[in-house]
Enzyme design. Structure first.
Site, PDB file in Angstrom:
ATOM      1  N   SER A 148      26.672 -29.810 -64.789  1.00  0.00           N
ATOM      2  CA  SER A 148      27.334 -28.633 -64.228  1.00  0.00           C
ATOM      3  C   SER A 148      26.727 -27.314 -64.680  1.00  0.00           C
ATOM      4  O   SER A 148      26.791 -26.329 -63.947  1.00  0.00           O
ATOM      5  CB  SER A 148      28.828 -28.645 -64.571  1.00  0.00           C
ATOM      6  N   HIS A 212      29.614 -23.485 -67.616  1.00  0.00           N
ATOM      7  CA  HIS A 212      29.551 -23.073 -66.219  1.00  0.00           C
ATOM      8  C   HIS A 212      29.217 -21.591 -66.117  1.00  0.00           C
ATOM      9  O   HIS A 212      28.372 -21.178 -65.318  1.00  0.00           O
ATOM     10  CB  HIS A 212      30.892 -23.310 -65.526  1.00  0.00           C
TER      11      HIS A 212
END
Length: 249
Positions: A148, A212
């Site tokens: 991610s 993220h």
């Protein structure tokens, strides 16, 4: 795990037919192959069942994932883990969520950057995103795996390169009706959700929202420095804006 408000059923595609994105598809294939061969998939009888399988999974994640408390000890093996962790996923949901977003946003970004540059961008930003998370959580003994951070960097670059791209999403609070917004609305909205979630996230295992945010910022910053004006509008069908998070098994 996928953000709770995300749609469980999504439609994804690309607007440009016949385009070539071999690196994106190779990354997807590699992540899927690694997952299927490892203990997290539960498909290989070599890892056993029950407690034996759980023990094999824990050992697997500790070997190939990032353990912040060990990362800065100076060993070469630990220094490589932010790279190896990019290709390891903790569950089927973890894998499929990440690969869906890479498929949707990676192809156009790769076409704009070129194969070699996109490869270095993906691995480099993913490494730095996991490194940033580990630096903030330096005492954590939990293993961290997932792509991610790298995929968030792709989202950041996509936002800069294609800000007017029309992103079609299925949002649960609108009864899963397809809605279409430009990327400059959808992706900053996603980044804001990650920021809020990072502020509420407790210490310990969970979704690495900070990774993220680091990845997204790196991707947007790199694209803004490397490229000129963003390209014109296009259309992209995508899932709701919440890629699968790094998983700490």
């Amino acid at each position: 795990m996928i953000s709770k408000w995300s749609a469980s059923i999504v439609r994804a595609g690309r607007s440009v037919r016949g385009s070539s994105a071999p690196v994106t598809y190779s990354l997807i294939a590699l992540c899927c192959a690694v997952f299927l061969a490892g203990p997290a998939s539960g498909l290989s009888p070599a890892y056993g069942t029950g407690d034996d399988l759980l023990a094999a999974q824990r050992a697997y994640f500790r070997r190939w994932g990032v353990i912040p408390a060990e990362l800065f000890e100076g060993s070469a093996g630990s220094a490589l883990t932010p790279a190896t962790a990019l290709f390891v996923h903790g569950s089927w949901v973890h894998l499929l969520g990440n690969m869906l977003f890479l498929y949707v946003f990676g192809a156009m970004t790769e076409e704009r950057m070129g194969r070699v540059q996109f490869t270095l961008f993906y691995v480099g930003c993913g490494y730095l995103a996991l490194l940033g998370y580990a630096a903030v959580n330096a005492d954590s003994e939990q293993s961290l795996v997932g792509a991610s951070g790298a995929i968030s960097a792709v989202l950041g670059a996509f936002l800069y390169l294609f800000p007017r791209a029309r992103v079609t999403s299925l949002l649960p609070f609108l009864f899963f009706l397809p809605v279409r917004f430009p990327a400059w609305i959808v992706l900053p909205f996603w980044a804001a959700l990650q920021w809020l979630a990072a502020g509420r996230a407790p210490d310990g295992p969970g979704v690495a929202y900070l990774a993220h945010l680091v990845g997204f910022g790196l991707g947007f910053g790199y694209a803004s420095v490397r490229y000129g004006r963003p390209t014109g509008p296009t259309r992209v069908k995508s899932p709701a804006p919440a890629p699968e998070g790094e998983n700490q098994p």
